[in-house]
Enzyme design. Structure first.
Site, mmCIF file in Angstrom:
data_model
loop_
_atom_site.group_PDB
_atom_site.id
_atom_site.type_symbol
_atom_site.label_atom_id
_atom_site.label_comp_id
_atom_site.label_asym_id
_atom_site.label_seq_id
_atom_site.Cartn_x
_atom_site.Cartn_y
_atom_site.Cartn_z
ATOM 1 N N TYR A 144 -10.418 -15.175 -8.364
ATOM 2 C CA TYR A 144 -11.706 -15.868 -8.355
ATOM 3 C C TYR A 144 -11.581 -17.284 -8.920
ATOM 4 O O TYR A 144 -12.352 -18.165 -8.573
ATOM 5 C CB TYR A 144 -12.732 -15.070 -9.166
ATOM 6 C CG TYR A 144 -13.179 -13.800 -8.485
ATOM 7 C CD1 TYR A 144 -14.047 -13.839 -7.410
ATOM 8 C CD2 TYR A 144 -12.709 -12.560 -8.911
ATOM 9 C CE1 TYR A 144 -14.453 -12.677 -6.774
ATOM 10 C CE2 TYR A 144 -13.106 -11.387 -8.282
ATOM 11 C CZ TYR A 144 -13.977 -11.458 -7.214
ATOM 12 O OH TYR A 144 -14.364 -10.301 -6.579
ATOM 13 N N HIS A 164 -17.862 -2.131 -11.315
ATOM 14 C CA HIS A 164 -16.912 -1.276 -10.592
ATOM 15 C C HIS A 164 -17.009 0.204 -10.988
ATOM 16 O O HIS A 164 -16.018 0.850 -11.282
ATOM 17 C CB HIS A 164 -15.478 -1.787 -10.783
ATOM 18 C CG HIS A 164 -15.236 -3.152 -10.242
ATOM 19 N ND1 HIS A 164 -13.996 -3.737 -10.211
ATOM 20 C CD2 HIS A 164 -16.097 -4.079 -9.724
ATOM 21 C CE1 HIS A 164 -14.088 -4.966 -9.693
ATOM 22 N NE2 HIS A 164 -15.356 -5.172 -9.391
ATOM 23 N N GLN A 178 -23.652 -3.335 -12.744
ATOM 24 C CA GLN A 178 -23.563 -2.609 -11.486
ATOM 25 C C GLN A 178 -23.807 -1.112 -11.660
ATOM 26 O O GLN A 178 -23.738 -0.351 -10.690
ATOM 27 C CB GLN A 178 -22.185 -2.833 -10.860
ATOM 28 C CG GLN A 178 -21.928 -4.275 -10.478
ATOM 29 C CD GLN A 178 -20.509 -4.516 -9.989
ATOM 30 O OE1 GLN A 178 -19.688 -3.610 -9.900
ATOM 31 N NE2 GLN A 178 -20.206 -5.769 -9.669
ATOM 32 N N GLU A 205 -11.421 -3.852 2.226
ATOM 33 C CA GLU A 205 -10.555 -2.980 3.018
ATOM 34 C C GLU A 205 -11.287 -1.762 3.559
ATOM 35 O O GLU A 205 -12.134 -1.178 2.872
ATOM 36 C CB GLU A 205 -9.388 -2.456 2.159
ATOM 37 C CG GLU A 205 -8.486 -3.515 1.588
ATOM 38 C CD GLU A 205 -7.386 -2.925 0.708
ATOM 39 O OE1 GLU A 205 -6.550 -3.706 0.239
ATOM 40 O OE2 GLU A 205 -7.368 -1.673 0.509
ATOM 41 N N TYR A 243 -2.955 3.482 -2.345
ATOM 42 C CA TYR A 243 -3.485 2.405 -1.514
ATOM 43 C C TYR A 243 -3.299 1.019 -2.138
ATOM 44 O O TYR A 243 -3.819 0.037 -1.621
ATOM 45 C CB TYR A 243 -4.952 2.703 -1.159
ATOM 46 C CG TYR A 243 -5.008 3.878 -0.216
ATOM 47 C CD1 TYR A 243 -4.933 3.703 1.159
ATOM 48 C CD2 TYR A 243 -5.034 5.183 -0.704
ATOM 49 C CE1 TYR A 243 -4.919 4.787 2.022
ATOM 50 C CE2 TYR A 243 -5.010 6.273 0.149
ATOM 51 C CZ TYR A 243 -4.945 6.060 1.515
ATOM 52 O OH TYR A 243 -4.908 7.141 2.377
#
Length: 380
Positions: free
Chosen positions: A271, A157, A92, A250, A260
């Site tokens: 998963y 991520h 990613q 979210e 948060y």
């Protein structure tokens, strides 16, 4: 908090050609009583991850594969830019967001986030922030502002989006790098939203500058992988959208120094099975999301619409959806709640990644298949 399970689409197939721009009209539709049309204006090999308007005619586009290009919106021609340093392209990671300085006093700075190999740590990369100026087809005066303390040998991520407030501050997001405890660990930038001055220095009023062992750049914590941020200059609100695990994406209203929750609280499942992630969906001392998506849409971006071309959309938040392949529109209320959702362009069946608002108030978006599209008021 609002949890969404339903969806709607108002896009209808059409086939026509716009004679003025040579773009292809793919869809027409109506939303909030406003007719619109969707046009494909360009195609390029690679994954266009970030977009920023240079002027009325040109769009600067970053590609995750490590290149930056300038797109002429009138002709559809591409020009590759020199001056991009080496980025760590795997999984990613790669060249990620780009954002233009909002109030330049001269030649504007363009800010970039990207994954960078970490010196002395073989196989590891971290999310980094830099800025440069554009001169012709070159990026010049490249300045590395912060290589975050988020090094990992995982390929996921990284985050990462950029937003500006009205007071010469920059926010950018860093994902948890696939290591869940990072979200609550104040000694790492991973799983955080950061706040800097435009020159990369730390503002004196950041919430953790006097907290022992906490990194001073941290603005908020407890994030999994925020891939969208938008600042509302009218209300002074900073919005973020992030990937949950299996379910539980979210939208959060970001405030100074707030937790948060990730991975302590989550609406998602593991998963590997129908097992809740975290200790609960809500917990004292943790801010709950304003909206949760179940199932996950896999958000790729977030944009606050402020234009005049679609007046009924003004103040709405738009997000590209990667997994469920649509353009997501929600309506924030004065109290910060979100009470309505609309899912557009589902029949396009594309992973919608980046979003940008043009000077005339049209919406441009990119897809992971390399397409650049725009939404503008329909002539019909």
């Amino acid at each position: 908090m609002f949890i969404s399970y339903s969806f709607v689409s108002y896009a209808y197939a059409s086939a026509a050609t716009d004679s003025e721009t040579s773009s292809t009209i793919l869809f027409t539709g109506s939303s909030q009583g406003m007719p619109y049309q969707v046009e494909r204006i360009a195609q390029q090999q690679g994954t266009p991850w970030g977009m920023a308007f240079v002027d009325d005619q040109h769009l600067l586009v970053t590609f995750r594969e490590g290149k930056a290009m300038l797109l002429n919106l009138d002709s559809g021609d591409w020009q590759q830019l020199s001056g991009v340093p080496h980025v760590a392209v795997y999984g990613q990671g790669g060249l990620l967001d780009v954002a233009k300085e909002p109030k330049p006093s001269g030649k504007p700075w363009y800010y970039f986030t990207y994954s960078q190999s970490v010196t002395g740590k073989s196989g590891q990369a971290a999310t980094a922030l830099a800025r440069a100026k554009l001169e012709g087809n070159r990026l010049i005066q490249w300045q590395e502002l912060l290589v975050t303390q988020s090094a990992s040998d995982t390929s996921r991520h990284f985050g990462s989006r950029i937003a500006f407030d009205q007071n010469d501050h920059l926010f950018f997001s860093v994902g948890d790098r696939g290591h869940r405890p990072n979200g609550q660990d104040m000694t790492t930038h991973a799983g955080k939203i950061l706040r800097l001055n435009l020159d990369g220095s730390v503002p004196e009023d950041n919430p953790f500058v006097r907290t022992p062992n906490a990194l001073h750049e941290i603005w908020s914590l407890g994030h999994r992988n925020p891939q969208g941020m938008a600042y509302d200059s009218t209300t002074g609100r900073l919005w973020s959208i992030e990937h949950g695990p299996r379910g539980g994406d979210e939208i959060n209203l970001i405030r100074k120094g707030v937790n948060y929750g990730w991975p302590v609280t989550s609406h998602g499942k593991e998963y590997w099975g129908p097992v809740d992630v975290g200790e609960a969906t809500e917990k004292a001392g943790i801010e709950s999301p304003k909206k949760v998506y179940i199932p996950s849409i896999a958000p790729g971006s977030l944009m606050l619409y402020t234009g005049s071309s679609f007046p009924a959309w003004r103040g709405n938040l738009f997000s590209g959806a990667l997994k469920l392949r649509h353009l997501n529109r929600v309506e924030p209320q004065a109290d910060g709640s979100i009470r309505h959702e609309e899912r557009l362009l589902e029949s396009l069946d594309e992973r919608i990644r980046a979003l940008a608002q043009s000077p005339e108030g049209w919406i441009y978006f990119s897809t992971d298949s390399g397409g650049i599209y725009r939404i503008r008021p329909s002539d019909q």
